[in-house]
Design a protein around this motif. Structure first.
Motif, short mmCIF file in Angstrom:
data_model
loop_
_atom_site.label_atom_id
_atom_site.label_comp_id
_atom_site.label_asym_id
_atom_site.label_seq_id
_atom_site.Cartn_x
_atom_site.Cartn_y
_atom_site.Cartn_z
N UNK A 8 -0.63 9.68 7.99
CA UNK A 8 -1.31 8.98 6.88
C UNK A 8 -0.45 7.80 6.39
N UNK A 9 -1.07 6.65 6.26
CA UNK A 9 -0.35 5.45 5.83
C UNK A 9 -0.86 4.95 4.49
N UNK A 10 0.04 4.35 3.75
CA UNK A 10 -0.27 3.73 2.46
C UNK A 10 0.13 2.26 2.59
N UNK A 11 -0.85 1.36 2.51
CA UNK A 11 -0.56 -0.05 2.79
C UNK A 11 -1.20 -0.95 1.73
N UNK A 12 -0.73 -2.17 1.70
CA UNK A 12 -1.40 -3.20 0.91
C UNK A 12 -2.75 -3.51 1.53
N UNK B 65 11.74 -4.80 4.17
CA UNK B 65 10.81 -3.69 3.95
C UNK B 65 11.08 -2.61 4.98
N UNK B 66 10.93 -1.36 4.55
CA UNK B 66 11.27 -0.22 5.39
C UNK B 66 10.14 0.81 5.34
N UNK B 67 9.84 1.48 6.47
CA UNK B 67 8.90 2.60 6.42
C UNK B 67 9.56 3.80 5.76
N UNK B 68 8.97 4.28 4.69
CA UNK B 68 9.57 5.38 3.93
C UNK B 68 8.52 6.45 3.66
N UNK B 69 9.01 7.64 3.37
CA UNK B 69 8.16 8.76 2.97
C UNK B 69 9.00 9.70 2.13
N UNK B 70 8.34 10.61 1.45
CA UNK B 70 9.07 11.57 0.61
C UNK B 70 9.48 12.79 1.44
N UNK B 71 10.55 13.47 1.04
CA UNK B 71 10.92 14.72 1.72
C UNK B 71 9.78 15.73 1.73
N UNK C 269 4.10 12.27 -1.97
CA UNK C 269 3.97 12.90 -0.67
C UNK C 269 2.67 12.61 0.04
N UNK C 270 1.98 11.50 -0.33
CA UNK C 270 0.68 11.24 0.26
C UNK C 270 0.78 10.66 1.67
N UNK C 271 1.85 9.92 1.96
CA UNK C 271 1.93 9.33 3.28
C UNK C 271 3.14 8.44 3.45
N UNK C 272 3.12 7.65 4.54
CA UNK C 272 4.18 6.71 4.88
C UNK C 272 3.80 5.33 4.37
N UNK C 273 4.79 4.58 3.87
CA UNK C 273 4.49 3.24 3.40
C UNK C 273 5.64 2.29 3.72
N UNK C 274 5.35 1.05 4.15
CA UNK C 274 6.40 0.05 4.35
C UNK C 274 6.70 -0.66 3.03
N UNK C 275 7.75 -0.24 2.35
CA UNK C 275 8.01 -0.71 0.99
C UNK C 275 9.26 -1.59 0.93
N UNK C 276 9.27 -2.53 -0.03
CA UNK C 276 10.41 -3.45 -0.13
C UNK C 276 11.66 -2.76 -0.66
#
Length: 325
Positions: free
Chosen positions: A191-195, A166-172, A239-246
């Motif tokens: 801003x974070x987006x998490x489970x 899993x990696x912290x990702x965000x949109x340009x 573009x809502x935030x950062x998320x650690x996604x698989x």
């Protein structure tokens, strides 16, 4: 013990009745005539009555013998059919399977792999069940499934498939107007987006691991929590935030530049993946074949590296080439 406890005696009796004589039945069964006579005598003793009357010319059933013959035939037919089904179960790739997976991985990966498996084995049908509380599915009659996270249950066999990176990702778009981060502290207040639960590495504590072995835990305040990672990916793309996604979910987005991997030398906590099935002898061949297929395919999928088309610059510029504010 009852008179129906010994199927061998019943089979001998049926063969005698159908062959017309003990000698003919002995030849059909491949035993000696005295052996078959003793088996008939034993059955009659257990029944407490005569089943066959014999004279020098012919043999015929008594009334009770005819009734027991009908019941014996029915029981032997059931036993033979049960044995046939067991042989098919163990030797033929056919029949029905109940397979489960977590919701996102099931919809995004498992359903596609199942379709390929079923095209190769058209005599197999499958119920695919989704649950984010997966181990309960074995209790509810599922044959096998794919789960993420540690499995601590001695009632199941858990075959390792590798780890979900899993990696912290965000949109340009999200990165516009923000200085690109150099350390985990730089993104802690974003801003974070998490489970929504800790089960799959969600909630408010996000631990990041550097490739050197260093680790750092961020205490974040999510603006969005969700039960599944697919919804988090959609929000990140907006573009809502950062998320650690698989990696299996965002590999194409990273390669195409729709998402950017932040802090490329850091990753979020990895989750082990397993294919699980009940501890039992004689697992049906169709289930064993699907478990083997899923193991191979998922293991290969999880081992693929995530490639970013455009690595984030390290000079303080934003992802679109503007100076950060």
């Amino acid at each position: 013990m009852t008179i129906f406890s010994n199927l061998a005696l019943l089979r001998s009796f049926v063969s005698i009745a159908e062959s017309g004589s003990i000698s003919a039945a002995a030849r059909n069964l491949g035993v000696t005539q005295p052996t078959l006579s003793r088996q008939l005598a034993q059955l009659e003793t257990e029944c407490g009555t005569v089943l066959l009357r014999r004279d020098t010319h012919r043999m015929h059933l008594t009334d009770m013998g005819a009734k027991i013959l009908a019941d014996a035939r029915a029981m032997l037919n059931m036993a033979d059919e049960c044995e046939r089904r067991l042989r098919v179960d163990q030797t033929a790739l056919m029949g029905h399977i109940r397979f489960f997976s977590t919701i996102d991985f099931g919809q995004g990966v498992v359903s596609r792999l199942l379709a390929k498996f079923m095209l190769q084995n058209p005599a197999i049908t499958v119920d695919l069940v989704y649950s984010n509380r997966p181990l309960r599915m074995l209790e509810e009659g599922c044959d096998a499934g794919v789960v993420a996270g540690t499995v601590a249950d001695d009632t199941v066999i858990a075959r390792p498939l590798g780890v979900i990176r899993r990696y912290p990702v965000a949109s340009p778009h999200f990165l516009d107007g923000r200085q690109l981060p150099a350390t985990p502290d730089d993104i802690a207040a974003w801003p974070w987006l998490t489970l929504g639960t800790e089960v799959f590495g969600g909630a408010r504590n996000i631990t990041l691991f550097h490739e050197s072995g260093e680790e750092q835990t961020l205490h974040v305040a999510p603006v969005l929590t969700a039960e599944g990672v697919t919804g988090l990916r959609e929000a990140a793309l907006e573009g809502l935030g950062v998320s650690p996604l698989p990696g299996w979910l965002v590999a194409d987005d990273l390669a195409a530049g729709r998402l950017v991997r932040l802090l490329p030398q850091w990753r979020a906590q990895e989750l082990p993946a397993h294919v699980v099935y009940p501890v039992q002898k004689g697992l049906p061949l169709r289930v064993r074949a699907l478990v083997d297929y899923m193991s191979e395919q998922v293991r290969e999928l999880l081992s693929r590296p995530c490639v970013c088309r455009n690595a984030p610059p390290k000079n303080g510029k934003t992802a679109r080439g503007k100076k950060g504010t």
